[in-house]
Motif scaffolding. Structure first.
Motif, PDB file in Angstrom:
ATOM      1  N   LEU A 120     -41.882 -44.176  15.409  1.00  0.00           N
ATOM      2  CA  LEU A 120     -40.463 -44.397  15.134  1.00  0.00           C
ATOM      3  C   LEU A 120     -39.584 -43.542  16.047  1.00  0.00           C
ATOM      4  CD1 LEU A 120     -38.403 -45.811  13.295  1.00  0.00           C
ATOM      5  CD2 LEU A 120     -38.565 -43.846  11.751  1.00  0.00           C
ATOM      6  N   ALA A 121     -39.929 -42.264  16.188  1.00  0.00           N
ATOM      7  CA  ALA A 121     -39.150 -41.383  17.058  1.00  0.00           C
ATOM      8  C   ALA A 121     -39.239 -41.828  18.514  1.00  0.00           C
ATOM      9  CB  ALA A 121     -39.638 -39.944  16.911  1.00  0.00           C
ATOM     10  N   SER A 122     -40.405 -42.307  18.928  1.00  0.00           N
ATOM     11  CA  SER A 122     -40.576 -42.775  20.309  1.00  0.00           C
ATOM     12  C   SER A 122     -39.714 -43.997  20.589  1.00  0.00           C
ATOM     13  CB  SER A 122     -42.052 -43.101  20.570  1.00  0.00           C
ATOM     14  OG  SER A 122     -42.866 -41.965  20.386  1.00  0.00           O
ATOM     15  N   ILE A 123     -39.586 -44.875  19.601  1.00  0.00           N
ATOM     16  CA  ILE A 123     -38.755 -46.070  19.773  1.00  0.00           C
ATOM     17  C   ILE A 123     -37.297 -45.683  19.990  1.00  0.00           C
ATOM     18  CG2 ILE A 123     -37.839 -48.099  18.581  1.00  0.00           C
ATOM     19  CD1 ILE A 123     -40.594 -48.417  17.265  1.00  0.00           C
ATOM     20  N   PHE A 124     -36.798 -44.758  19.186  1.00  0.00           N
ATOM     21  CA  PHE A 124     -35.404 -44.341  19.334  1.00  0.00           C
ATOM     22  C   PHE A 124     -35.184 -43.585  20.639  1.00  0.00           C
ATOM     23  CE2 PHE A 124     -35.258 -45.069  14.726  1.00  0.00           C
ATOM     24  CZ  PHE A 124     -34.065 -45.766  14.637  1.00  0.00           C
TER      25      PHE A 124
END
Length: 256
Positions: free
Chosen positions: A141-145
């Motif tokens: 999730l953090a990588s996507i943002f």
């Protein structure tokens, strides 16, 4: 039944136990000290907290690697080497924040080339630490943002933005108040650690169970008694701690 281990195998466990204990005491001591005497400047408080957490995560990981059985020697050596490299990188990237606190404040968010590199390193370390402690979902999730901030300008209309450079993204994450050293880390450094200690104290002394027994005695015979007992128990715990986190960590496991 625990497996018997020779004395020379037990010695590293004792050493790692001492290291983990010292890091834990420092982490809790920093929180309790600032709770009584007042917090340090945000950059110092949060950087010191994060440095200790990173060190603690990877000391535990290294200790776990020493207990691994049935894995090839080269692979295990590479795993331990990776842990040492990552923890060193995390300590350096976080320590830079502590040692250069005044200089960073004087620059008002202007980031240097070295700090861009350290920001990338620290993000990679935190991703790896989250993977080890929480799991892959939060990392993904953090990588996507993060990818959206860097490459969102190339998306179709409706999703695209004007685009942000690596320098601006790393400045926000590494130096800005809304990044790595932002409010969530500040809450962890000033409140969460103390609440976790309180929860552990209540659990070990049996006080948490006493609260739930009292709540069950009041509502257990009523319709929907278990649910009402959970509400009363959480209310009693909330009168002591004043935070939702404390309820989750103390009465939560008992009532659920």
């Amino acid at each position: 039944m625990s497996k018997w281990r020779p004395m020379h195998d037990a010695q590293p466990d004792r050493v790692f136990g001492w290291i983990i204990g010292i890091l834990s005491v420092l982490l809790v001591g920093l929180t309790l000290y600032t709770a009584y005497f007042g917090v340090f400047p945000d950059g110092l408080q949060r950087s010191g907290h994060l440095l200790l957490v990173i060190a603690l995560v990877y000391v535990v990981a290294f200790r776990a690697s020493m207990e691994t059985e049935g894995r090839a020697g080269l692979l295990l050596t590479l795993q331990r080497l990776w842990i040492l490299v990552v923890v060193a990188a995390g300590v350096i990237a976080t320590g830079h924040h502590i040692l250069n606190f005044d200089a960073i404040n004087d620059r008002w968010g202007e980031i240097t080339d070295l700090e861009i590199f350290l920001a990338v390193i620290l993000m990679a370390v935190l991703f790896d630490a989250c993977r080890r402690t929480v799991g892959w979902p939060i990392v993904i999730l953090a990588s996507i943002f993060l990818a959206y901030g860097l490459f969102g300008a190339f998306l179709p209309d409706g999703l695209a933005h004007r685009g942000y450079s690596l320098k601006r993204v790393t400045a926000q994450l590494y130096l800005g108040g809304g990044g790595i050293f932002g409010t969530p880390l500040g809450v962890s450094a000033t409140f969460v650690t103390g609440v976790v200690v309180l929860g552990a104290l209540l659990e070990k002394t049996g006080a948490g169970q006493v609260l739930m027994d009292f709540a069950t005695g009041l509502t257990g015979r009523l319709r929907g008694g278990p649910a009402k007992a959970a509400v009363v128990g959480s209310s009693l715990m909330g009168m002591i701690s004043g935070t939702a986190v404390a309820n989750v960590l103390t009465t939560g496991p008992i009532s659920i």
